[in-house]
Design a protein around this motif. Structure first.
Motif, short mmCIF file in Angstrom:
data_model
loop_
_atom_site.label_atom_id
_atom_site.label_comp_id
_atom_site.label_asym_id
_atom_site.label_seq_id
_atom_site.Cartn_x
_atom_site.Cartn_y
_atom_site.Cartn_z
N LEU A 64 6.39 1.52 -66.56
CA LEU A 64 6.47 2.91 -67.18
C LEU A 64 6.69 3.11 -68.78
CD1 LEU A 64 7.91 4.47 -64.05
CD2 LEU A 64 5.84 4.87 -64.57
N GLU A 65 8.02 2.34 -68.99
CA GLU A 65 8.13 2.51 -70.52
C GLU A 65 7.09 1.98 -71.54
OE1 GLU A 65 12.00 0.69 -70.57
OE2 GLU A 65 12.74 1.99 -69.48
N LEU A 66 6.65 0.91 -70.98
CA LEU A 66 5.42 0.17 -71.76
C LEU A 66 4.16 1.21 -72.06
CD1 LEU A 66 4.38 -2.15 -73.18
CD2 LEU A 66 3.67 -3.20 -71.07
N LEU A 67 4.06 1.84 -70.99
CA LEU A 67 2.67 2.71 -71.02
C LEU A 67 3.23 3.98 -72.14
CD1 LEU A 67 -0.10 3.86 -70.47
CD2 LEU A 67 0.74 4.83 -68.17
N THR A 68 4.27 4.62 -71.76
CA THR A 68 4.48 5.63 -72.77
C THR A 68 4.74 5.15 -74.06
OG1 THR A 68 7.00 5.52 -72.33
CG2 THR A 68 5.54 7.04 -70.94
N GLU A 69 5.11 4.20 -74.50
CA GLU A 69 5.27 3.38 -75.91
C GLU A 69 3.78 3.50 -76.42
OE1 GLU A 69 7.92 0.08 -75.73
OE2 GLU A 69 9.67 1.17 -75.29
N ILE A 70 2.93 2.86 -75.61
CA ILE A 70 1.87 2.54 -76.24
C ILE A 70 1.12 4.07 -76.40
CG2 ILE A 70 -0.61 2.07 -75.65
CD1 ILE A 70 0.87 -0.63 -73.81
N ILE A 71 1.11 4.88 -75.29
CA ILE A 71 0.64 6.35 -75.79
C ILE A 71 1.27 6.68 -77.12
CG2 ILE A 71 0.66 8.61 -74.76
CD1 ILE A 71 0.00 7.22 -71.98
N SER A 181 10.62 9.63 -71.47
CA SER A 181 10.31 8.11 -70.92
C SER A 181 11.76 7.97 -70.24
CB SER A 181 9.90 7.21 -71.78
OG SER A 181 9.88 5.99 -70.96
N VAL A 182 12.08 8.40 -68.82
CA VAL A 182 13.33 8.21 -68.25
C VAL A 182 13.57 7.61 -66.85
CG1 VAL A 182 14.36 10.49 -69.60
CG2 VAL A 182 12.97 10.84 -67.33
N SER A 183 12.62 6.30 -66.95
CA SER A 183 12.45 5.80 -65.62
C SER A 183 13.80 5.18 -65.01
CB SER A 183 11.40 4.57 -65.71
OG SER A 183 12.02 3.66 -66.85
N GLN A 184 14.92 5.31 -65.86
CA GLN A 184 16.06 4.77 -65.35
C GLN A 184 16.92 5.79 -64.78
OE1 GLN A 184 16.75 1.41 -64.88
NE2 GLN A 184 15.41 0.40 -66.66
N LEU A 185 16.60 7.04 -64.85
CA LEU A 185 17.48 8.16 -64.79
C LEU A 185 17.12 8.98 -63.37
CD1 LEU A 185 17.88 9.59 -68.26
CD2 LEU A 185 19.40 7.89 -67.27
N GLU A 186 18.09 9.53 -62.61
CA GLU A 186 17.62 10.39 -61.52
C GLU A 186 18.16 11.92 -62.05
OE1 GLU A 186 18.78 9.03 -57.78
OE2 GLU A 186 17.49 7.26 -57.81
N PHE A 187 17.42 12.93 -61.48
CA PHE A 187 18.10 14.23 -62.01
C PHE A 187 18.24 15.03 -60.52
CE2 PHE A 187 15.39 12.40 -65.31
CZ PHE A 187 16.04 12.60 -66.52
N ASP A 188 19.19 15.97 -60.82
CA ASP A 188 19.53 16.98 -59.78
C ASP A 188 18.73 17.99 -59.67
OD1 ASP A 188 20.79 18.37 -61.57
OD2 ASP A 188 22.76 17.75 -61.22
N GLN A 189 18.51 18.80 -58.72
CA GLN A 189 17.67 20.02 -58.53
C GLN A 189 17.96 20.77 -59.68
OE1 GLN A 189 18.09 22.09 -54.97
NE2 GLN A 189 16.35 23.46 -55.31
N ARG A 190 19.16 20.98 -60.20
CA ARG A 190 19.53 22.18 -61.26
C ARG A 190 18.67 21.49 -62.65
NH1 ARG A 190 25.45 24.44 -62.35
NH2 ARG A 190 24.84 26.63 -63.25
N ALA A 208 1.81 19.38 -75.13
CA ALA A 208 1.77 18.84 -73.85
C ALA A 208 2.84 17.66 -73.55
CB ALA A 208 0.43 17.83 -73.89
N VAL A 209 3.25 17.60 -72.40
CA VAL A 209 4.48 16.85 -72.10
C VAL A 209 4.19 15.77 -71.19
CG1 VAL A 209 6.88 16.61 -71.22
CG2 VAL A 209 6.05 18.78 -72.29
N VAL A 210 4.47 14.52 -71.53
CA VAL A 210 4.36 13.41 -70.59
C VAL A 210 5.88 12.81 -70.14
CG1 VAL A 210 3.40 11.09 -70.38
CG2 VAL A 210 2.12 12.71 -71.48
N ILE A 211 5.97 12.89 -68.86
CA ILE A 211 7.08 12.36 -68.50
C ILE A 211 7.01 11.00 -67.48
CG2 ILE A 211 9.25 12.70 -66.66
CD1 ILE A 211 8.60 15.80 -67.33
#
Length: 255
Positions: A64-71, A181-190, A208-211
């Motif tokens: 995931l991180e590699l793809l976003t870094e290339i883009i 690029s936050v593949s190592q993180l988890e987010f609560d509902q808020r 545009a946003v890419v997550i």
């Protein structure tokens, strides 16, 4: 890590693709015990238009991180083609472009400031008068439901909260493509709701946003489009509505 360049760019036609990847493959490879190798990313096609928020889901954070870094033109690629705002990117050249705002984690925010102070500091060169900027920041915190972080010292916030603060800063940049690029993180509902609100601000002004994430709930909450990255290849891409419709049909058949 937060990389930013606020140089002004000409606004493209509303139909312009912000980012396109065609038959994209990485330079990086997996090496196996039998001596064979396989590219980490291979044959990836992805198109991101203005006004869209894409969530790229996958199992492997590195992919995931590699793809976003290339883009985002942070890392060179092996073959294929990458286009940002209708300009082809050189395959082996790394360069942070004026229209890209890249966020890879929440560790770059300054711990000795509170959220309001940091956002005022990081947007100081936006050209917006300080009083108006403060009002805009407070309005954004209120509208996204993240007002509870306004005066909290950043050192007391979690990594996901710090990452969202970096994303808020992107609202005040001229970047057309914001990569979260936050593949190592988890987010609560808020926080997920806050990410959705921030993404809406960016997409409504023509960006545009890419997550990139492994947090399915956050991506479903925040994104208009989604893609699955599995074993180095995009297996599905389309609107969130299409994805949910396909999953619902599969669940119904299994039931």
């Amino acid at each position: 890590m937060l990389k930013r360049n606020t140089a002004m760019q000409a606004v493209p036609d509303p139909k312009t693709y912000i980012a396109q990847a065609s038959a994209l493959s990485s330079m990086e490879v997996y090496s196996f015990a039998d001596g064979t190798q396989d590219q980490v990313l291979k044959g990836i096609d992805l198109e991101v238009k203005r006004g869209e928020c894409w969530g790229i889901l996958g199992e492997e954070p590195f992919e995931l991180e590699l793809l976003t870094e290339i883009i985002g033109c942070v890392r060179p690629y092996g073959s294929g083609r990458v286009v940002l705002v209708e300009r082809g990117m050189m395959r082996k050249k790394r360069r942070i472009l004026p229209h890209v705002f890249y966020i890879s984690d929440g560790d770059s925010v300054f711990p000795n400031m509170n959220t309001l102070e940091y956002l005022m500091f990081i947007t100081a060169h936006s050209g917006i008068p300080a009083r108006q900027r403060q009002a805009d920041i407070l309005r954004l915190l209120l509208d996204t439901g993240l007002y509870y972080m306004t005066l909290v010292p950043i050192k007391y916030l979690t990594r996901p909260q710090k990452a969202v603060i970096s994303l808020m800063a992107a609202c005040f940049s001229s970047a057309l493509l914001v990569i979260f690029s936050v593949s190592q993180l988890e987010f609560d509902q808020r926080l997920s709701g806050g990410i959705r609100g921030i993404a809406e601000v960016i997409t409504k002004r023509g960006g545009a946003v890419v997550i990139a994430s492994r947090d399915c709930d956050m991506v479903q909450e925040a994104c208009t489009h989604t893609a699955f990255l599995l074993k180095g290849t995009v297996r599905h891409s389309g609107t969130m509505e299409e994805m949910l419709s396909r999953l619902d049909k599969r669940i119904f058949m299994l039931a």
